[in-house]
Each structure stands twice: as C-alpha cells, then as structure tokens.
Design an enzyme around this catalytic site. Sequence first.
Site, short mmCIF file in Angstrom:
data_model
loop_
_atom_site.label_atom_id
_atom_site.label_comp_id
_atom_site.label_asym_id
_atom_site.label_seq_id
_atom_site.Cartn_x
_atom_site.Cartn_y
_atom_site.Cartn_z
N SER A 158 0.85 -1.20 0.00
CA SER A 158 0.00 0.00 0.00
C SER A 158 0.89 1.25 0.00
O SER A 158 1.66 1.44 -0.93
CB SER A 158 -0.96 -0.03 1.19
OG SER A 158 -1.93 1.00 1.09
N ASP A 208 -10.17 -3.66 -5.49
CA ASP A 208 -9.47 -2.50 -4.93
C ASP A 208 -9.85 -1.25 -5.71
O ASP A 208 -9.73 -1.24 -6.95
CB ASP A 208 -7.96 -2.75 -5.02
CG ASP A 208 -7.13 -1.71 -4.27
OD1 ASP A 208 -7.65 -0.62 -3.97
OD2 ASP A 208 -5.95 -2.01 -3.98
N HIS A 266 -8.58 -3.96 -1.18
CA HIS A 266 -7.34 -3.37 -0.68
C HIS A 266 -7.09 -3.82 0.77
O HIS A 266 -7.91 -3.62 1.64
CB HIS A 266 -7.42 -1.84 -0.73
CG HIS A 266 -6.09 -1.17 -0.59
ND1 HIS A 266 -5.24 -0.98 -1.66
CD2 HIS A 266 -5.45 -0.64 0.48
CE1 HIS A 266 -4.14 -0.36 -1.25
NE2 HIS A 266 -4.25 -0.16 0.04
#
Length: 315
Positions: A163, A264, A294
């Site tokens: 991320s 995501d 995500h």
Amino acid sequence: MSKFDPYEHLNISLNRDGSLTRYVKLPTSPATGDNQIPGHAVLSKDVTLDADRKTWMRIHRPAKLSSSARLPIILYFHPGSWIMMSVADTIIHENSNRISAEVSAIVVAVEFRLAPENRLPAPYEDAMDALFWVKHQSSDRVKGDPWIRDYGDLTRCYLYGVSCGANIAFNAALRLPDMRPQPLKIAGTILSQPFFGGKKRTESELKHATDEYFPLPVQDLLWELALPVGANRDHRFCNPLHDEAMKKKVKNLGRCLVIGFGGDPLLDRQQDFVHMLVDQGVRVDARFDDVGFHGIDMIDKRRATAIINFIKEFV
C-alpha cells in the site's frame, strides 16, 4: 457520501498543532534478540536508524543458518495509509517473520516516520537512510551488524512495500542510482497494492467509491495529510503517471513485481502504472487477482500465502 466522516472511519482526530490523535492501538510484539529461542524459526532484533528522527528497524532472520549462508536482503515498508501502524505491531511482526522463514531471507522492516507529523518526502528519506545503513554494514568488518555482514548477500537486495509502503519502495528505487549504492545492488522491487492517486477519478475509484475499507473520502483525506502542504493529488509523490521526469527515471527501475486485487478502488491506477512501467522497458511480473479488496491479505490467510509465494518465486 456527504455525511461520511473519514476521520471517524480511521478512528483519528486532527489536533490544533497539525498532529493526529490515533485512537486504535494494535497489539505489539517484542523482538526476540540475538539468542536462540526454542520453537522460534526466526530471530529478530531492533536497530536504531536515526535517533534524532526516531526511526529504527526490526531485522528478522532464520534462526538456523550455516556459517556459509548468504541470504537475500528484503527491505520492507509496511502498510498503514501513511498515518499509522508500526513494524512492532504483531500483524506486521508476524508477517515479517513469515517472509524471513518461507523466502529464507533477511528482512529489514523499516519504522519510517508517519504523516501528518512528517509529510512526504520524509518516509522516502527514511527508506534511503535504511539503504545506506545496509550498504555500510558489509564494509565495516568491526562494527558492521553481524546479521547483515555475515549472512546477507548485498548483491541480492529487494525493496518490498505494501500500500503506502509500496509507494515508498517505488520512490526509493528511483532515488537509488543517485546514491552510488555499490556494493549494494537492488535485484528487484516488489509492490503489493501500491497506493497512488490523482485528481481525475478512475473507473475503479468511482465503482468502489463507497468501499467498506478504503472509500474515496478516506483516500482523499490520507493524501491531504501526507502530501506537502499545498500540493494536490497530481503531485509526483501521489501520481507518478502525471510527471514526465519521473517516467524517465523509471527506465532504471530493474525487475518489478506488482500485486493487486480486482475489488481494490486503486485497481485502475495500479494497472495503468504497470502499463507505464512496460512502456518504459521495465521487466514487470504483474499478478492481479480478479477477487479481493485493498488490504485483503491482512485478514485472509489464503491471499497472504499467495503473496508470499509470489515473493518467493520472484526472489
């Protein structure tokens, strides 16, 4: 989503001095230290990186190593949306242990500075500090860290981020040629669910605008807290596809593994990013699952195992 409060979603509040109060405290795990512990497949220890900046690293290595072992070194940058989490959090600590054991690698998990107290490019600077630290351990036969000096292979170093950590790994890889890293060599960059953004919304962002975990207002707030004051989401730290100078630097990136999931909101940006890498001649291994969201690997053991297997194959 006019009544949606991203601060409430993130369990944070903004203080008058610009700092955050973070109301969620995750369980933490201590490092094992140098000594062998029965039942532990991985040892770990904490090392100061920069005392003034309060940055440090947690280093993980397999407990049983021969004197001739030379393992790849993985510099790991954790998720946490720029504003939270630590390499001491149990969920991060155990993941680093697992990578070290299953990939058979030395994992250097970097405790970088968090936003908004330290805005970008502070985490990039911390990443470079960590790379410099690793580089210098092998050259100092007296004071060099014995785990890196005696067991690490500096010609097989990898940058791995998740991320926001993937954003850090990418930007560190771009800065690396300027630091004259030899004998350290980056053999590859691993970007899991990289966090990028931009002013113009993508189809996947609009489709998943109300995503349960990572809705658009939350993403917007995170960039507002992380970017330099006055910068917008087309700043190169957020939107590498918008910056031509950054695209030219990408040519030197080397091998790259990009991992993503179909649910995501960032999917379109991640896939556009992969296309940009390929257009610039980068060797890319793209692994996208049609299902997932995500951060799914934080709660789904099967997806976490799949990612570790991707890393193992890549390394």
